[in-house]
Design an enzyme around this catalytic site. Structure first.
Site, mmCIF file in Angstrom:
data_model
loop_
_atom_site.group_PDB
_atom_site.id
_atom_site.type_symbol
_atom_site.label_atom_id
_atom_site.label_comp_id
_atom_site.label_asym_id
_atom_site.label_seq_id
_atom_site.Cartn_x
_atom_site.Cartn_y
_atom_site.Cartn_z
ATOM 1 N N GLY A 51 -24.777 -44.921 -43.495
ATOM 2 C CA GLY A 51 -23.960 -44.026 -42.704
ATOM 3 C C GLY A 51 -24.082 -44.307 -41.214
ATOM 4 N N CYS A 85 -25.114 -49.853 -48.092
ATOM 5 C CA CYS A 85 -24.406 -49.481 -46.879
ATOM 6 C C CYS A 85 -25.152 -48.317 -46.238
ATOM 7 C CB CYS A 85 -22.958 -49.107 -47.177
ATOM 8 S SG CYS A 85 -22.752 -47.739 -48.349
ATOM 9 N N HIS A 109 -28.368 -40.615 -55.550
ATOM 10 C CA HIS A 109 -28.644 -41.245 -54.259
ATOM 11 C C HIS A 109 -29.426 -40.275 -53.360
ATOM 12 C CE1 HIS A 109 -28.322 -43.358 -50.568
ATOM 13 N NE2 HIS A 109 -27.068 -43.084 -50.238
ATOM 14 N N CYS A 114 -29.188 -44.098 -45.148
ATOM 15 C CA CYS A 114 -29.286 -44.474 -46.564
ATOM 16 C C CYS A 114 -30.254 -45.628 -46.830
ATOM 17 C CB CYS A 114 -27.903 -44.846 -47.099
ATOM 18 S SG CYS A 114 -26.644 -43.609 -46.760
#
Length: 413
Positions: free
Chosen positions: A401, A399, A369, A106
């Protein structure tokens, strides 16, 4: 690298010849995967649009001056490197301009921007472009879970290893349960994101950062002969009619009796972004000083438990603030990716940040996203909003993954 980072707000706000500066930060519209305006576009097609727009925005810049392009992508075939390189050449970059991709899940887009910044800071290059691209419509079939995986890892005795392929939705549920983030608070947060994005779109606050994309569109995906040419100009995941009451009726998406729903989680999306970067002295030498809109002032990454990956910003941001010598009260605006309302709310509360300064134009719950492009999207959104609000310091964070967080400090000029 620490030697290239200025510390403290007073020093960071000064203009120095060795600064890594932004001359533009652009993005495509972010649209709903499989439903939105860019569902039939390729990731590298969207990348081509923002790269071409970057050249058009700077007609006095010789494309050959751009030495490297770094693009974040998570799902692209072959890592996106071949099609991405083709896209760069297609829109006018010469073969002397290098190209590569990066995958930090991400945070891939922000990792690309940081990678170009590092190359400029240490003198490897003078001019580069950092950005991201993602078509989740075309490439999200496995839900970002490996389809070829060594059996030893699937059955690893190490819990953190096994948890790296845990559903992101379950990690959201873990954060909500462990840190007391209620369903009602998540829904209220999601409704605010939609409301802010709706208002920003209505006021035209996204217009400066968005590059229109002309592409093919099939009204019925099963009938290719009815293909049309359309131009996509706006984000289409924003839901103006969202209310807390409506969100409260939605069923849990990942776990029976859970609190994360499709309404309080980020959208699966398509999009791309690109930022033109160079050393300040180079901008001056090229006669482009008047085009400088901001500067990169440092980035940090940190790891955390994969089964609560959403807490990443709560760890990365303090590390960034310490690294740059900035206090949270000196930061005027925050772009914290809304992977899930649960984790975004937890991080905001843990850090003690004024929520009014976070994602003032809405976040990923409303905008979407597009994994590899999100960091670039956040940069484009932040820099233009900092100008509108006359803020000098901003932070981007998300954050990641498999259990990480990343954060960057951005200065607006």
């Amino acid at each position: 690298m620490a030697g290239f980072i200025q510390k403290g707000a007073k020093n960071i706000l000064q203009k120095n010849p060795q600064d890594v500066v932004f001359l533009s930060a652009l993005r495509t519209p972010v649209t709903r995967a499989k439903k939105g305006g860019l569902r039939d576009a390729y990731d590298h097609e969207m990348l081509a649009a923002v790269l071409k727009a970057t050249l058009e925005k700077h007609p006095n810049l010789d494309p050959s001056k751009v030495e490297d392009i770094m693009v974040g992508t998570v799902l692209s075939e072959l890592g996106g490197s071949k099609a991405g390189r083709m896209a760069a050449n297609h829109v006018g970059f010469p073969s002397t301009t290098a190209f590569h991709t990066v995958n930090r899940a991400c945070a891939s887009g922000l990792a690309a921007v940081t990678g170009i910044a590092h190359s400029i800071a240490v003198g490897s290059i003078d001019v580069g472009i950092g950005g991201g691209m993602e078509s989740m419509t075309k490439n999200y079939g496995s839900r970002a879970i490996p389809t070829q995986l060594w059996k030893e890892l699937k059955e690893s005795p190490v819990k953190d290893a096994r948890d790296c392929i845990m559903s992101m939705g379950i990690t959201s549920e873990n954060v909500a349960e462990r840190y007391g983030v209620s369903r009602a608070d998540q829904d209220a947060f999601a409704a605010r994101s939609q409301r802010k994005a709706t208002q920003a779109q209505k006021e035209g606050f996204f217009d400066q950062e968005i590059v229109p994309v002309t592409t093919k569109w099939r009204p019925d995906p099963e009938v290719p002969e009815n293909e049309e040419t359309i131009t996509v100009t706006k984000d289409d995941g924003i839901r103006p009619t969202t209310t807390v009451e409506k969100l409260a009726t939605m069923k849990p998406a990942f776990k029976e009796n859970g609190t994360s729903t499709a309404g309080n989680s980020s959208q699966v999306s398509d999009g791309a972004a690109a930022a033109l970067m160079m050393r300040r002295s180079t901008a001056h030498a090229l006669g482009l000083s008047s085009s400088i809109i901001g500067k990169w002032a440092g980035s940090q990454v940190v790891g955390c438990a994969p089964d609560e990956m959403g807490i990443g910003p709560a760890l990365a941001i303090p590390k960034l603030l310490d690294y740059t010598g900035i206090s949270k009260d000196e930061v005027g605006l925050w772009e914290i990716n809304e992977a899930f309302a649960s984790q975004a709310l937890y991080c905001i509360r843990k850090l003690g940040i004024d929520e009014e300064k976070v994602n003032p134009k809405g976040g990923a719950i409303a905008l979407g996203h597009p994994l590899g492009a999100t960091g670039g999207r956040q940069l484009a959104t932040l820099l233009h909003e900092m100008e509108r609000q006359t803020q000098e310091l901003g932070v981007i964070s998300m954050c990641i993954g498999t259990g990480m967080g990343m954060a960057s400090l951005i200065v607006r000029e």
